[in-house]
Design a protein around this motif. Structure first.
Motif, PDB file in Angstrom:
ATOM      1  N   ALA A 156       0.855  -1.192   0.000  1.00 18.39           N
ATOM      2  CA  ALA A 156       0.000   0.000   0.000  1.00 18.39           C
ATOM      3  C   ALA A 156       0.885   1.233   0.000  1.00 18.39           C
ATOM      4  O   ALA A 156       2.012   1.218   0.502  1.00 18.39           O
ATOM      5  CB  ALA A 156      -0.910   0.006   1.219  1.00 18.39           C
ATOM      6  N   GLU A 157       0.358   2.293  -0.572  1.00 21.25           N
ATOM      7  CA  GLU A 157       1.029   3.579  -0.520  1.00 21.25           C
ATOM      8  C   GLU A 157       0.130   4.492   0.311  1.00 21.25           C
ATOM      9  O   GLU A 157      -1.053   4.631   0.031  1.00 21.25           O
ATOM     10  CB  GLU A 157       1.218   4.139  -1.934  1.00 21.25           C
ATOM     11  N   ILE A 158       0.715   5.090   1.329  1.00 19.70           N
ATOM     12  CA  ILE A 158      -0.082   5.961   2.200  1.00 19.70           C
ATOM     13  C   ILE A 158       0.472   7.384   2.197  1.00 19.70           C
ATOM     14  O   ILE A 158       1.679   7.591   2.062  1.00 19.70           O
ATOM     15  CB  ILE A 158      -0.183   5.398   3.639  1.00 19.70           C
ATOM     16  N   LEU A 159      -0.441   8.332   2.310  1.00 18.50           N
ATOM     17  CA  LEU A 159      -0.099   9.743   2.391  1.00 18.50           C
ATOM     18  C   LEU A 159      -0.360  10.162   3.827  1.00 18.50           C
ATOM     19  O   LEU A 159      -1.499  10.087   4.299  1.00 18.50           O
ATOM     20  CB  LEU A 159      -0.964  10.554   1.430  1.00 18.50           C
ATOM     21  N   VAL A 160       0.689  10.571   4.512  1.00 19.44           N
ATOM     22  CA  VAL A 160       0.609  10.782   5.954  1.00 19.44           C
ATOM     23  C   VAL A 160       0.900  12.244   6.302  1.00 19.44           C
ATOM     24  O   VAL A 160       2.003  12.739   6.028  1.00 19.44           O
ATOM     25  CB  VAL A 160       1.621   9.864   6.681  1.00 19.44           C
TER      26      VAL A 160
END
Length: 188
Positions: A156-160
């Motif tokens: 998964a790619e997450i934007l934090v």
């Protein structure tokens, strides 16, 4: 011994007796006061007043709103779709929160790579952990949360936002203060 001296000796003994009592009581009081220790304040420690706390809380809230807006604008310019998660980060997997979630006590192995929003890799090597127990993570909360929904081999790619990443202080290396991140996570 004359009676006069006997009276004086008796008075002296009484006085001595009362003085011993007084000394004993005072000694006990002194010892008791030593037993109660006040906490020592670290000279480097600073406490914030209520008004300073309010300013800090408002700063964090304003920064979080600004970052959310900036991330949402960034998402609009991407070919990949990102979906908001309940914890205030975004992920590139639709309906991820509807998948089964792993519980505290279960083990997982994973790795992740950190990028800035220019998609520049911040560290050459990935960060990874083996057989980590959910509920005892020492990673960012968003990383732990997304891993709870992923199965072995999934990515998964997450934007934090910075508040869920390294916050006000950064990591003291390549991640500066108040820096939102892109994190690519893989469960091993």
């Amino acid at each position: 011994m004359p009676k006069f001296f006997q009276t004086e000796v008796l008075s002296f003994r009484k006085a001595l007796y009362y003085m011993r009592k007084i000394i004993c009581v005072l000694s006990f009081a002194a010892i008791a006061s030593c037993a109660k220790q006040n906490p020592v304040q670290n000279p480097g420690e600073q406490f914030m007043s209520e008004s300073e706390m309010e300013v800090s809380k408002n700063r964090t809230k304003d920064l979080n709103n600004l970052e959310r807006t900036q991330i949402q604008d960034w998402i609009k310019s991407q070919d990949v779709k990102y979906y908001p998660m309940g914890m205030n980060y975004w992920v590139n997997i639709e309906n991820l929160e509807q998948k089964p979630r792993k519980n505290n006590g279960e083990k997982v192995s994973y790795q992740y790579v950190i990028y800035d929003f220019d998609r520049s890799k911040l560290y050459d090597t990935s960060i990874g952990n083996t057989d980590v127990v959910f509920g005892r993570f020492q990673e960012m909360d968003a990383v732990e949360d997304v891993i709870r929904y992923l199965n072995k081999g999934e990515e998964a790619e997450i934007l934090v936002p910075s508040v869920l990443a390294y916050g006000t202080y950064g990591d003291g290396k390549k991640i500066t203060n108040d820096m939102p991140l892109i994190i690519k996570v893989k469960v091993l």
